[in-house]
Structure formats: C-alpha cells, structure tokens
Design an enzyme around this catalytic site. Structure first.
Site, short mmCIF file in Angstrom:
data_model
loop_
_atom_site.label_atom_id
_atom_site.label_comp_id
_atom_site.label_asym_id
_atom_site.label_seq_id
_atom_site.Cartn_x
_atom_site.Cartn_y
_atom_site.Cartn_z
N CYS A 48 -15.29 16.75 -30.89
CA CYS A 48 -16.27 17.00 -29.76
C CYS A 48 -15.66 18.25 -28.93
CB CYS A 48 -16.40 15.81 -28.97
SG CYS A 48 -17.46 15.60 -27.43
N CYS A 51 -14.50 16.75 -25.22
CA CYS A 51 -13.37 15.65 -25.16
C CYS A 51 -12.21 15.82 -26.25
CB CYS A 51 -13.76 14.28 -24.83
SG CYS A 51 -14.56 13.51 -26.72
N CYS A 94 -21.26 11.69 -28.68
CA CYS A 94 -19.81 11.35 -28.87
C CYS A 94 -19.70 9.83 -28.14
CB CYS A 94 -18.88 12.30 -28.02
SG CYS A 94 -17.37 12.05 -28.00
N CYS A 97 -17.00 10.28 -25.15
CA CYS A 97 -17.37 11.02 -23.81
C CYS A 97 -19.04 11.05 -23.41
CB CYS A 97 -16.80 12.45 -23.61
SG CYS A 97 -17.46 13.52 -24.69
N CYS A 119 -27.98 15.89 -37.53
CA CYS A 119 -28.32 17.41 -37.19
C CYS A 119 -27.77 17.58 -35.97
CB CYS A 119 -29.93 17.36 -37.11
SG CYS A 119 -30.54 19.02 -37.02
#
Length: 133
Positions: A48, A51, A94, A97, A119
C-alpha cells in the site's frame, strides 16, 4: 470503520502527492493504461502506497488487458478488505489503513485459480522488488 492506521485528512494530505491522495483517500481511479505498474513484470511484493502494508505479489499478477494492474488474489486473505454495496462493483481497500485500491470483478472467465480480478490503481501501490527483500 476502524483501521489499525487512522489519520486526519490533513495528515494524509501532508504525506501523499495530490494524485495519490485523490486515488487513495477520495476513491478516484487513475486513467486506464497510464499507471506505473500496468505492464510491470518485475518480481516482488506490491504494498500500500499510503501505509506500506503488503497487499499483492507478482505471483498473483496477470495480464487482463484492462488498463490497470490485475491480481487474482491478495498476498494474504486479511491484507485487503472487499466492500460490497454502494457501487457497481465491490470496492477493494487496504485492510490496514482503509485506503482505496480499486475494484473486484468476478466470473469473467480468466484462466486464473480464482476467476477473480482485483483491478488495482498503480497509484495505490508501491513495488518492492524481490531482489531488495
């Protein structure tokens, strides 16, 4: 919803570029075929961008010709959160976060183990190459 990492909009603005903020925090998609990782074949882990949580690996990445990086499964089942309802397709975030990653498509007939296509926006990801781990 509570996440392990929670920050104010001002904190996210300070840490992310305007484009990253627009995608990760405002759930906007980058234009198709423009992302950094759309055609990347490099081995590694995609984390991510907000984070640093590990989300997907190059092992699950495949060429769906959709204009965004596509994965048939997350690295770990708990690394992403799929939110159904409120949108045409389930939204992928995510799990650490809450940042927006992209959308999930199922049953499209891809020859993958799950017949799922996560996607994902390149601006939501950062690739950690396998040789740097």
């Amino acid at each position: 919803m509570a996440y392990d990492i929670e920050k104010s909009n001002n904190e996210w603005h300070a840490e992310l570029s305007p484009e990253e903020y627009r995608v990760l925090r405002c759930a906007a998609d980058e234009a198709a075929f423009t992302g950094e990782y759309t055609d990347t074949k490099e081995n590694g882990v995609y984390s991510c961008r907000a984070c640093g949580a590990d989300l997907f690996t190059s092992e699950e990445k495949f060429d769906s010709r959709c204009g965004w990086p596509a994965f048939y499964d997350p690295k770990d089942l708990g690394s992403v959160q799929v939110q159904r309802g409120g949108s045409s397709y389930p939204v992928v975030r995510c799990a650490r976060c809450g940042s927006y990653l992209g959308e999930l498509f199922e049953g499209e007939g891809f020859a993958t183990p799950t017949d799922k296509r996560y996607c994902i926006n390149s601006l939501s990801l950062r690739l950690k190459p396998a040789d740097s781990e």
